[in-house]
Design an enzyme around this catalytic site. Structure first.
Site, PDB file in Angstrom:
ATOM      1  N   SER A   1      32.068   0.999  -0.230  1.00  0.00           N
ATOM      2  CA  SER A   1      33.439   0.711   0.079  1.00  0.00           C
ATOM      3  C   SER A   1      33.875  -0.699  -0.303  1.00  0.00           C
ATOM      4  O   SER A   1      35.080  -0.962  -0.318  1.00  0.00           O
ATOM      5  CB  SER A   1      33.667   0.919   1.582  1.00  0.00           C
ATOM      6  OG  SER A   1      32.878   0.033   2.337  1.00  0.00           O
TER       7      SER A   1
ATOM      8  N   LYS B   1      36.383  -8.987   1.731  1.00  0.00           N
ATOM      9  CA  LYS B   1      36.772  -7.581   1.888  1.00  0.00           C
ATOM     10  C   LYS B   1      37.918  -7.497   2.895  1.00  0.00           C
ATOM     11  O   LYS B   1      37.994  -8.318   3.830  1.00  0.00           O
ATOM     12  CB  LYS B   1      35.550  -6.797   2.381  1.00  0.00           C
ATOM     13  CG  LYS B   1      35.716  -5.288   2.345  1.00  0.00           C
ATOM     14  CD  LYS B   1      34.395  -4.607   2.705  1.00  0.00           C
ATOM     15  CE  LYS B   1      34.514  -3.087   2.611  1.00  0.00           C
ATOM     16  NZ  LYS B   1      33.232  -2.413   2.869  1.00  0.00           N
TER      17      LYS B   1
ATOM     18  N   ILE C   1      27.610  -0.186   5.476  1.00  0.00           N
ATOM     19  CA  ILE C   1      27.152   0.692   6.555  1.00  0.00           C
ATOM     20  C   ILE C   1      26.234   1.783   6.000  1.00  0.00           C
ATOM     21  O   ILE C   1      25.402   2.314   6.719  1.00  0.00           O
ATOM     22  CB  ILE C   1      28.343   1.312   7.329  1.00  0.00           C
ATOM     23  CG1 ILE C   1      27.891   1.973   8.636  1.00  0.00           C
ATOM     24  CG2 ILE C   1      29.125   2.288   6.465  1.00  0.00           C
ATOM     25  CD1 ILE C   1      29.011   2.405   9.557  1.00  0.00           C
ATOM     26  N   GLY C   2      26.398   2.064   4.689  1.00  0.00           N
ATOM     27  CA  GLY C   2      25.541   3.091   4.085  1.00  0.00           C
ATOM     28  C   GLY C   2      25.311   2.821   2.611  1.00  0.00           C
ATOM     29  O   GLY C   2      24.845   3.692   1.877  1.00  0.00           O
ATOM     30  N   GLY C   3      25.658   1.589   2.194  1.00  0.00           N
ATOM     31  CA  GLY C   3      25.510   1.243   0.787  1.00  0.00           C
ATOM     32  C   GLY C   3      26.736   0.528   0.244  1.00  0.00           C
ATOM     33  O   GLY C   3      26.832   0.246  -0.955  1.00  0.00           O
ATOM     34  N   SER C   4      27.661   0.178   1.107  1.00  0.00           N
ATOM     35  CA  SER C   4      28.983  -0.292   0.688  1.00  0.00           C
ATOM     36  C   SER C   4      28.999  -1.658   0.033  1.00  0.00           C
ATOM     37  O   SER C   4      29.982  -2.031  -0.583  1.00  0.00           O
ATOM     38  CB  SER C   4      29.944  -0.276   1.884  1.00  0.00           C
ATOM     39  OG  SER C   4      30.335   1.045   2.172  1.00  0.00           O
TER      40      SER C   4
ATOM     41  N   LEU D   1      36.928   3.329   5.123  1.00  0.00           N
ATOM     42  CA  LEU D   1      35.738   2.574   4.669  1.00  0.00           C
ATOM     43  C   LEU D   1      34.532   3.467   4.399  1.00  0.00           C
ATOM     44  O   LEU D   1      33.567   3.017   3.784  1.00  0.00           O
ATOM     45  CB  LEU D   1      35.307   1.495   5.683  1.00  0.00           C
ATOM     46  CG  LEU D   1      36.317   0.444   6.126  1.00  0.00           C
ATOM     47  CD1 LEU D   1      35.648  -0.538   7.100  1.00  0.00           C
ATOM     48  CD2 LEU D   1      36.889  -0.320   4.958  1.00  0.00           C
TER      49      LEU D   1
END
Lengths: 568, 568
Positions: free
Chosen positions: B206, B131, B227-230, B180
């Site tokens: 992301s 990434k 961080i939340g599903g990326s 992001l």
């Protein structure tokens, strides 16, 4: 509101006084008797057995005698309770006193052992003292705040649940400073706790109640908390072993705290005791209790026996210790330097290597830590102190000197974004320090970087009340999240040996202040008379097992060297 | 400033285009061809060997062939590079392209193996995509910010150091959304990445560049951040395996990031790949690299083989899986429900238990997470976006609908004290959820609480661009710091099977919006045609080894059941 808070305090103090069995009251020693460590032996309250039990140093040996039934938990708990009450009358170290409840618990454990033939767990029958933060169901938790008087806990802290499962007997709670954020021990609810080796000196803080209590052998093992030195400073000032574990090794869930939600450089719980075996027994028992299944912030990491046996530290042979002679800001006083010199000789004599440790940005690290704490501290203090009308304590000096040092926040708060920038800086500093440590591999000749740092715990031994103005020698390891274990040196300040040194220059303002102060002669060894001397062994993050293992090596080297060192 | 940023972008895009070997350019498919997964096979660019190499699914098998020298790293890297460039031309998934450097590294590895007879490490010769956050010394890191164009990294990220030591070949970097903080992939520097299964749909985000790239077999293994599903959203939307480890298991030090210093619910790195063996190989190799000696925030915790062998989960027999049918806010669309039903049947058929999982305060947990992120997010975005004059992206919908959902912060910032209160709430919610999980011990009959949760990754399969409006099904596990592994079901949306369901009521506004939307028929299966279906296996904090072990059990059950389920 006005002075209503004083009535609440008077009532709370009366209830505390009433919780002490009348027959356990002793005659006060003369107020000019500074050293009160001999009173327990002299006051006549303890039976021979009680005295013998409480004189036992080695927690592992005590646990063995409890597990086999050679000693009953009731006898041990009662002995320690009586001696705790003696300690309290001498140093004002206790907050919550609940004799019947503790003895009933001890009786249950004795009954269990008798009936089943097996101890309840690895801490079977052991009385354990708890800093006032550690909630016990049904008991008040004031943590030194007037506004919290009357807060009876609805649940045990997770650590207490685990202690119960391990067979321990929580038996007293101990005093703290208002807000917890001060390395001395004084609040408006319970007043001041003092140093049993010299009552004109502070016991340190914030786990100062534990420090005074355990030094007076009023508890075999206590639990303190440490956000910037709060276990290690009272351990050092009272001649005890004390461990500051890394974040997330000992459960905090369900305990009261200051600055709640400040998760960047948080407080941790850890043991304080008179024997290294107590440190190990506590850590093993707590981790065996799988605290991660009860506390979401505790790390899923079993006790690592290989690490304890120093598999990554040459199996304890030819260790390389780096001595921090000073932190670049304040040069330690003569007694502390004497301790460091002793450590060097003892470790060399035991066949280890000793190198000098040049401090890396300790000042910047401590300033960063101060910024992170102060980000929301003022509002936190106002919220908890303000409700009752009690004043926020500005100095712990009984004479309230105008230039008294203050541990209060340096600013009135930051924005969250500003806090994030400070936290980003902290991570950068931690990375730099780790690289610095790892780079020492090129100097040791062992194929490893240095194994541990030997560091002062403070620049001085226990100072007079209100004069403990810096926690820089401990805070730096909190900011780095390094494991640090205090080892007492069985040495104390001797005004004849520890003579004042003439400094021909200073490292800076803080150094000058620590050595020459208009209101108090901070470098006068006479002032510190009889104060214990201690050092800390510092390992890296989550090296609890290895730091305990290395501390055993260090402690053995120290003990072996006491006779060899003519000066002692 | 004005439009100067557009010149910077034009130059950057030209440089990117110039980094692609001319001979690797292919003819574009017709713009109305939505599914481009067959182009690599058809375009004629790949040799038979290159096609064969890149068709290999099993990363462990590929690693074995590389370690024995049966395949050379140059051959494998070149094959994947060519296919990555094909993928890029179809989906715009790459950012940094550096063919010569990667092939030179591969040649060195081949030489090492030839000379010494031993592979460099456990990832010997394997090309790995990164990434765009993951810094490589000497290469630009823009992370989608115009203001960062021209930032050439002076150091490798710690993860890259460890990958090098393990023998890997970092070979491309992949696209991200601006900031992001968005579950799609679009920024002003590189533009939009699209879904190879249906180009009218988002690839998610992301780590969307990784998702599209690996789905098109342009990389055997990629590293995303979550961080939340990326990691999990693009894994699910592109039919991949993807692991979101707990905080502190994979090193982040030295990588670029958004919201730096936000340490409460931080981003983590993890693998994305087409085989479960790739997830395990990556985690084992990284942990074997002792990342805690290079990154102060990585937890000192070795790979736990007992945990992987499910020592705490009945050794993989009679596991109890709890299915989260909905999160209490949004009911999943028919294809996702079909996936859950399939999972239930497959797991029962394999001899495991399946129970229903009632969500516990998922809405409150996600709201708390949003509050913590937003505490300083606006200022962070302004700081990084604002410098160049590029606009802050308000919607990822190409038509910029007025009611387009926004992932931008809901407030302009909190005080540090307010943030601490939110963090305190988070810890409370984590404690409650842990207790809730542990309490399931009374329902399972196994003497253990449920072993894992089977959860949707989103309420829908990959939606059209700009319509991925919620990450609630993934964020909740970030807030709780639970380990979550996405398993693709080898199923995709079929408009004939996945017919619209008539709902006779909604769980709330979000549910209604997800099923009936004035601007887009979000529950029309025709829209989602060919989008992959996936689920996530969720374990508790720091259960990486066990979650991988359980996912192998689940994956085997799914594969065994494909033939048995007539509907498929």
């Amino acid at each position: 509101m006005s002075d209503n808070w004083k009535e609440l305090v008077a009532d709370k103090r009366k209830r505390q006084q009433d919780s002490i069995p009348r027959e356990w009251l002793i005659k006060s020693p003369p107020s000019d008797q500074l050293d009160v460590t001999s009173i327990a032996a002299e006051c006549g309250l303890l039976t021979d057995l009680e005295y013998e039990i409480t004189e036992l140093q080695d927690v592992a040996a005590l646990l063995k005698r409890l597990a086999t039934g050679e000693l009953s938990s009731v006898d041990v708990t009662k002995a320690y309770y009586k001696r705790a009450i003696i300690a309290h009358q001498l140093t004002n170290c206790l907050t919550e006193i609940f004799v019947e409840r503790a003895l009933a618990r001890a009786a249950e454990l004795d009954e269990h052992l008798k009936t089943t033939g097996s101890p309840v767990g690895p801490l079977h029958g052991l009385p354990i003292s708890l800093k006032d933060q550690i909630r016990l169901k049904g008991i008040e938790t004031t943590m030194g705040y007037v506004s919290w008087i009357g807060n009876y806990a609805e649940h045990d802290a997770v650590l207490v649940e685990i202690l119960y499962e391990a067979g321990a007997v929580p038996f007293v709670r101990t005093n703290v400073p208002q807000t917890l954020m001060w390395p001395e021990t004084f609040n408006n609810v319970f007043g001041r706790t003092i140093n049993p080796y010299n009552r004109s000196l502070t016991c340190g803080g914030s786990s100062g109640g534990e420090g005074a209590l355990i030094a007076l052998k009023g508890s075999p093992l206590g639990i303190g908390s440490d956000i910037g030195g709060s276990i290690r400073i009272p351990s050092a000032f009272n001649g005890l072993y004390g461990l500051r574990p890394s974040y997330g090794r000992v459960p905090y869930s369900g305990a009261a705290n200051s600055l709640e939600g400040q998760d960047s450089i948080p407080s941790v719980f850890g043991p304080m005791t008179r024997s290294l075996s107590g440190i190990k027994a506590f850590m093993q028992a707590v981790i065996a209790g799988r605290p991660w299944s009860k506390d979401p912030l505790t790390i899923r990491k079993a006790w690592d026996n290989d690490a304890y046996q120093l598999s990554e530290h040459g199996h304890g042979k030819n260790l390389v210790f780096a001595i921090l002679w000073d932190d670049g800001s304040v040069k330690p006083h003569p007694p502390i330097l004497r301790g460091l010199e002793f450590a060097k000789k003892a470790l060399l004599a035991a066949g280890h290597q000793v190198v000098d440790w040049k401090p890396y940005k300790h000042g910047e690290i401590c300033a960063n830590l101060g910024l992170i704490w102060s980000a929301g501290a003022s509002e936190d203090y106002r919220t908890n102190v303000g409700q009752s009308g009690e004043p926020i304590i500005k100095s712990m000096n009984p004479n309230v000197l105008p230039d008294a040092p203050s541990f209060r926040p340096s600013n009135d708060g930051l924005s969250a974004y500003q806090l994030w920038q400070a936290q980003k800086d902290k991570t950068r500093l931690r990375k730099e320090y780790l690289d610095y440590w790892e780079a020492s591999i090129h100097q040791t000749g062992t194929g490893r970087p240095i194994d541990a740092i030997i560091s002062p715990v403070a620049a001085y031994a226990a100072p007079p009340h209100g004069m403990n103005k810096s926690a820089a020698y401990t805070m730096v390891w909190n900011a780095l999240d390094y494991t640090a274990l205090v080892i007492p040196l069985k040495m104390s300040v001797d005004p004849k040996t520890d003579v004042k040194i003439l400094r021909d220059g200073f490292l800076g303002e803080d150094d000058q202040h620590a050595h020459f102060n208009s209101t108090f002669p901070l470098d006068d060894p006479q002032v510190y008379k009889n104060a214990p001397i201690a050092l800390q062994v510092v390992g890296r993050t989550l090296e609890e097992e290895a730091v305990i293992g290395m501390s055993e090596v260090v402690d053995a080297a120290f003990k072996a060297h006491v006779g060899a060192d003519a000066k002692l």
